[in-house]
Scaffold this motif. Structure first.
Motif, short mmCIF file in Angstrom:
data_model
loop_
_atom_site.label_atom_id
_atom_site.label_comp_id
_atom_site.label_asym_id
_atom_site.label_seq_id
_atom_site.Cartn_x
_atom_site.Cartn_y
_atom_site.Cartn_z
N GLN A 1 0.06 -91.46 -43.24
CA GLN A 1 1.20 -92.23 -42.38
C GLN A 1 2.23 -91.57 -40.81
O GLN A 1 1.87 -92.31 -39.74
CB GLN A 1 3.06 -92.43 -42.39
CG GLN A 1 3.12 -93.45 -44.00
CD GLN A 1 4.76 -93.58 -45.04
OE1 GLN A 1 5.51 -92.51 -44.49
NE2 GLN A 1 4.39 -94.56 -45.57
N ALA A 2 1.89 -90.60 -41.54
CA ALA A 2 1.76 -89.69 -40.13
C ALA A 2 0.27 -89.62 -38.92
O ALA A 2 0.60 -88.90 -38.09
CB ALA A 2 2.20 -87.46 -40.31
N LEU A 3 -0.69 -88.92 -39.84
CA LEU A 3 -2.18 -89.51 -39.31
C LEU A 3 -2.55 -90.51 -38.40
O LEU A 3 -2.83 -91.02 -36.80
CB LEU A 3 -3.25 -89.69 -40.63
CG LEU A 3 -3.67 -87.86 -41.03
CD1 LEU A 3 -4.56 -87.32 -41.57
CD2 LEU A 3 -4.16 -87.14 -39.66
N ALA A 4 -1.24 -92.15 -39.14
CA ALA A 4 -2.22 -93.26 -38.43
C ALA A 4 -0.99 -93.83 -37.13
O ALA A 4 -0.89 -94.50 -36.71
CB ALA A 4 -0.85 -93.93 -39.46
N GLU A 5 -0.14 -92.79 -36.57
CA GLU A 5 0.28 -92.42 -35.39
C GLU A 5 -0.20 -91.65 -34.62
O GLU A 5 0.43 -90.87 -32.71
CB GLU A 5 2.04 -91.62 -35.81
CG GLU A 5 2.81 -92.37 -36.54
CD GLU A 5 4.58 -91.32 -36.49
OE1 GLU A 5 4.84 -90.61 -35.99
OE2 GLU A 5 4.96 -91.53 -37.73
N LEU A 6 -1.47 -90.75 -34.47
CA LEU A 6 -1.96 -90.13 -33.92
C LEU A 6 -3.32 -91.03 -32.53
O LEU A 6 -2.72 -92.15 -32.73
CB LEU A 6 -3.82 -89.38 -34.37
CG LEU A 6 -3.53 -88.89 -35.62
CD1 LEU A 6 -4.62 -88.31 -36.12
CD2 LEU A 6 -3.44 -87.49 -35.57
N LYS A 7 -2.58 -90.42 -31.29
CA LYS A 7 -3.18 -90.62 -30.20
C LYS A 7 -4.30 -90.10 -29.36
O LYS A 7 -4.45 -90.76 -28.28
CB LYS A 7 -1.57 -91.33 -29.47
CG LYS A 7 -1.08 -91.94 -30.13
CD LYS A 7 -0.86 -92.69 -29.85
CE LYS A 7 0.12 -93.96 -30.84
NZ LYS A 7 0.29 -95.33 -30.92
N SER B 1 4.87 -85.31 -35.66
CA SER B 1 5.69 -85.46 -34.48
C SER B 1 4.53 -84.79 -33.40
O SER B 1 4.93 -84.63 -32.00
CB SER B 1 6.95 -85.04 -33.97
OG SER B 1 8.25 -85.75 -34.87
N TRP B 2 3.82 -84.25 -34.53
CA TRP B 2 3.31 -83.20 -33.53
C TRP B 2 1.88 -83.18 -33.50
O TRP B 2 1.28 -82.99 -34.77
CB TRP B 2 3.10 -81.49 -34.01
CG TRP B 2 4.60 -81.26 -33.41
CD1 TRP B 2 4.75 -80.73 -32.06
CD2 TRP B 2 5.68 -81.07 -34.16
NE1 TRP B 2 6.70 -80.56 -32.06
CE2 TRP B 2 6.58 -80.82 -32.96
CE3 TRP B 2 6.80 -81.38 -35.46
CZ2 TRP B 2 8.32 -80.73 -33.40
CZ3 TRP B 2 7.74 -80.80 -35.45
CH2 TRP B 2 8.39 -80.50 -34.56
N GLU B 3 0.83 -83.81 -32.71
CA GLU B 3 -0.72 -83.44 -32.47
C GLU B 3 -1.18 -82.50 -32.05
O GLU B 3 -2.05 -82.21 -31.59
CB GLU B 3 -1.09 -84.82 -31.73
CG GLU B 3 -2.13 -85.39 -32.12
CD GLU B 3 -2.91 -86.83 -31.91
OE1 GLU B 3 -3.52 -87.53 -31.34
OE2 GLU B 3 -1.78 -87.29 -31.28
N ALA B 4 -1.28 -81.44 -32.98
CA ALA B 4 -1.70 -80.17 -32.40
C ALA B 4 -2.93 -80.01 -33.41
O ALA B 4 -3.72 -80.55 -34.43
CB ALA B 4 -0.40 -78.52 -33.09
N GLU B 5 -3.41 -79.34 -32.30
CA GLU B 5 -5.27 -78.71 -32.99
C GLU B 5 -4.76 -77.91 -34.78
O GLU B 5 -6.05 -78.99 -35.42
CB GLU B 5 -5.90 -77.56 -32.32
CG GLU B 5 -7.40 -77.26 -33.19
CD GLU B 5 -8.08 -76.01 -31.98
OE1 GLU B 5 -9.54 -75.76 -32.40
OE2 GLU B 5 -6.95 -76.02 -31.03
N ASP B 6 -3.85 -77.96 -35.34
CA ASP B 6 -3.88 -76.79 -36.97
C ASP B 6 -3.54 -78.19 -37.30
O ASP B 6 -3.08 -78.56 -38.60
CB ASP B 6 -3.24 -75.70 -36.61
CG ASP B 6 -2.61 -75.54 -35.68
OD1 ASP B 6 -1.86 -76.66 -35.06
OD2 ASP B 6 -1.53 -74.10 -36.13
#
Length: 332
Positions: free
Chosen positions: A102-108, A75-80
């Motif tokens: 799966q989480a990385l596949a949601e990056l935008k 849910s969070w595409e934060a720097e860390d």
């Protein structure tokens, strides 16, 4: 395992009350309690919980707690967050690695690409493929050369994901390599993905590769080739697409019918009319819509006859087609 309150930068007193209440449970000796605490943090949807979740992802001894943390961090595409999820692709437990993928596949955010790119050369093909999958929609320009090189990767999933990244990057210099992959890669899914990626430009090499792909042994590749030819609207493809209306697989026929409608060539009139009598209702519907796109009055008798089709979706498509041609009984 260290107690969470002893970790730097996120002491319990600095946390919002709701998170502060849950934080001690993240260091409970019972992994089931820790997992429930992670789920409860997810429900709060508060970015202040990110450091706590990162700690669970990196240090929790229970794989299912690490996996739950990875899923929540999506849910969070934060720097860390992105580097931590990328590192989790190499977690020794498969559930954790899959959750991270799966989480990385949601990056935008394109900026996230910098954290992922180093992982595309990892020894594990799962890690490489997952990193490429995460890069897919980011359109991260520095990934281009590495993606081109990955077309020769020994692992088919890696080649497939690299092909998709090249499609998103939309650089015409990739067309010859994508055409080659469409024609000769040993893996069906790689050929299918490459056929789709060729839609990035109306190039002669793309056209020729797609026409060849209409004769591929795998119906999935033929289906993708027909769809891409429709997107590119190659008039030269009409005869081959007409032939594809007789494919043994209705999925290929459907995409061929759709492509012929998009191209809008009168040569498709009679072959599309024949498809109005096909046993598959989805194909009859697509044929009707494509006939409407042709806007040929010669199609009116066949469309009028199909107005009483047993399928309501086909009848609706027929009404749309009649309206496009200008028939008084047509309606959108």
């Amino acid at each position: 395992m260290p107690h969470l309150s002893a970790l730097p930068d996120h002491s319990l007193t600095a946390l919002p009350p709701a998170i502060g209440t849950l934080a001690p449970r993240l260091s409970d000796p019972d992994p089931a309690v820790r997992r429930v605490a992670v789920l409860q943090l997810a429900d709060l949807e508060d970015e202040a919980s990110v450091p706590l979740l990162l700690d669970r992802l990196k240090t929790d001894p229970a794989p299912y707690v690490r996996a739950e943390a990875a899923r929540t961090l999506a849910s969070w595409e934060a720097e860390d967050v992105v580097p931590a999820l990328a590192a989790a692709l190499a977690d020794p437990d498969r559930e954790v690695a899959v959750a991270a993928a799966q989480a990385l596949a949601e990056l935008k955010e394109p900026a996230s690409g910098a954290a992922l790119l180093p992982w595309v050369t990892h020894d594990d093909p799962f890690v490489r493929a997952s990193a490429w999958r995460g890069l897919r929609e980011l359109r991260y320009a520095p990934a281009f050369e590495a993606a081109m090189a990955a077309l020769s990767d020994a692992a088919a999933p890696v080649r497939r994901e690299a092909v998709t990244v090249l499609g998103w990057l939309k650089r015409s210099e990739a067309l010859p390599a994508l055409a080659q992959a469409t024609a000769s890669d040993a893996d069906t899914e790689v050929r299918r993905a490459a056929a789709g990626a060729l839609g990035l430009a109306a190039d002669a090499s793309a056209r020729d590769a797609l026409l060849s792909a209409l004769r591929d042994n795998a119906w999935q590749v033929r289906e993708e080739a027909a769809q891409t030819l429709g997107k590119l609207k190659f008039a030269e493809a009409v005869p081959a697409l007409v032939d594809a209306l007789e494919d043994a697989y209705w999925q290929v026929r459907l995409q061929a019918a759709r492509a012929l409608g998009r191209i809008g060539d009168r040569r498709a009139l009679a072959p599309l009319t024949v498809q109005l009598g096909h046993a598959i209702s989805n194909l009859r519907k697509e044929a009707a819509l494509s006939l409407g796109s042709l806007r040929e009055p010669a199609a009116l008798p066949a469309l009028s006859a199909a107005a009483n089709d047993a399928d309501p979706e086909v009848r609706k498509a027929v009404r749309i087609a009649l309206a496009q041609i200008g028939h008084p009984h047509g309606a959108a």
